[in-house]
Design a protein around this motif. Sequence first.
Motif, PDB file in Angstrom:
ATOM      1  N   ALA A   1       0.827  -1.204   0.000  1.00  0.00           N
ATOM      2  CA  ALA A   1       0.000   0.000   0.000  1.00  0.00           C
ATOM      3  C   ALA A   1       0.864   1.259   0.000  1.00  0.00           C
ATOM      4  N   LEU A   2       1.947   1.240   0.774  1.00  0.00           N
ATOM      5  CA  LEU A   2       2.850   2.390   0.819  1.00  0.00           C
ATOM      6  C   LEU A   2       3.430   2.678  -0.572  1.00  0.00           C
ATOM      7  N   LYS A   3       3.833   1.627  -1.266  1.00  0.00           N
ATOM      8  CA  LYS A   3       4.383   1.778  -2.612  1.00  0.00           C
ATOM      9  C   LYS A   3       3.334   2.335  -3.569  1.00  0.00           C
ATOM     10  N   LYS A   4       2.118   1.811  -3.484  1.00  0.00           N
ATOM     11  CA  LYS A   4       1.025   2.255  -4.348  1.00  0.00           C
ATOM     12  C   LYS A   4       0.687   3.720  -4.089  1.00  0.00           C
TER      13      LYS A   4
ATOM     14  N   GLU B   1       1.043   6.701  -6.826  1.00  0.00           N
ATOM     15  CA  GLU B   1      -0.199   7.347  -7.262  1.00  0.00           C
ATOM     16  C   GLU B   1      -0.164   8.853  -7.027  1.00  0.00           C
ATOM     17  N   PHE B   2       0.231   9.258  -5.822  1.00  0.00           N
ATOM     18  CA  PHE B   2       0.122  10.678  -5.477  1.00  0.00           C
ATOM     19  C   PHE B   2       1.337  11.479  -5.934  1.00  0.00           C
ATOM     20  N   THR B   3       2.473  10.826  -6.116  1.00  0.00           N
ATOM     21  CA  THR B   3       3.609  11.520  -6.719  1.00  0.00           C
ATOM     22  C   THR B   3       3.264  11.905  -8.158  1.00  0.00           C
ATOM     23  N   SER B   4       2.584  11.016  -8.856  1.00  0.00           N
ATOM     24  CA  SER B   4       2.187  11.300 -10.245  1.00  0.00           C
ATOM     25  C   SER B   4       1.155  12.420 -10.323  1.00  0.00           C
TER      26      SER B   4
END
Length: 364
Positions: free
Chosen positions: A19-22, A26-29
């Motif tokens: 989840a941390l990776k996702k 997601e939010f960096t993009s």
Amino acid sequence: MLVAKICLTGGPCAGKTSALKKIKEEFTSMGYKVFIINEEATRLINEGIKPFGNDKINMLDFEDIMLKEQLTQEEVFVRAANLLDNKCIIICDRGVFDIKTFLSKEEFNYLINKYNLSTLELMDGYNLVISLNTTAKGALAFYTTENNNARTEGIKEAIIKDDNCIDAWCSNNNFMIVDNSTDFNGKLDKIVDGIKNYLGILEKHEKKYLVELTDELVKELNKKDAVCIDIKQTYLNTNKNYEMRLRKKTLDGNSTYFITAKKNDHGNQKIIVDEKIDRKTYERLLNERKIINEVNKKRVCFSYNNNVYKLDKFENGMYLLETSPKVQIPSFINVIKDVTLDDNYYNIHIKDNKACIIKKGIIK
């Protein structure tokens, strides 16, 4: 809000690492700066400070160290994030109230009193808390302890820790549970959508019911040792198509303060602003803006069958229950009617409406 601090918690083997990776991807993009505070317990245990095995230390001492380290880490990251002129998300891999799941109520209170902390201040230090169900609940084939050297729980213990974690966190302003009813990718999508709901990227949906406080409900709340928080909501004149409110929450003589602005369209909410403020800012806004309405209520948050419920008692004796859509109402709750689409039951419109008074019982 430029900085949002979000806690990712839950039982063992729940998928937090994925989840941390996702979340970061997601939010960096989307243009956010994403900070991740890794799980403090795992770090300490892997470095040899542990409450089990050879050279173990007392659990209370371990959690004491945990508390100090966790608060220090969070303070450092919040300060760093506030130095950036960018939207930031701080993801905490577990937070302060995970400590509570390993201690008795008396031990936890001893720790926070030792450092002159308050339960409410600590709880409201997180803008959003997402609890991931352990795979021991509903996805047993995927439960393992082999991918984390600090994890030792068996299946039954994992379920108990998951339940304790939910009970510890459910009084947070924005608390959600993510279960294993979908495949794992679906679980990750629900986590991301929950964060988007909070940030106002997606609309937030909720259901609201007028209910009666029955003996069965009181019994259930007492069994969970539910916390009752006093809430004072003051609605300010905006002259726009959104509502603005100030909220003062009080527990055990300690208060926290918030400002929220949102659009509300028949149960669909779009949050524009939702942030914690200090007492001086709260009082200044009270003095500067025209007050439309003021509502005092008592709130109890509780969980049942992996769902979260908020029960409010108003000064006129009315009880309203809030929960997410598609959530089944437990049999011990007597629903009088669904008021989700009834503007009269929005807090901003609630006054001393005698017709709404429910005579049976009180929240103690």
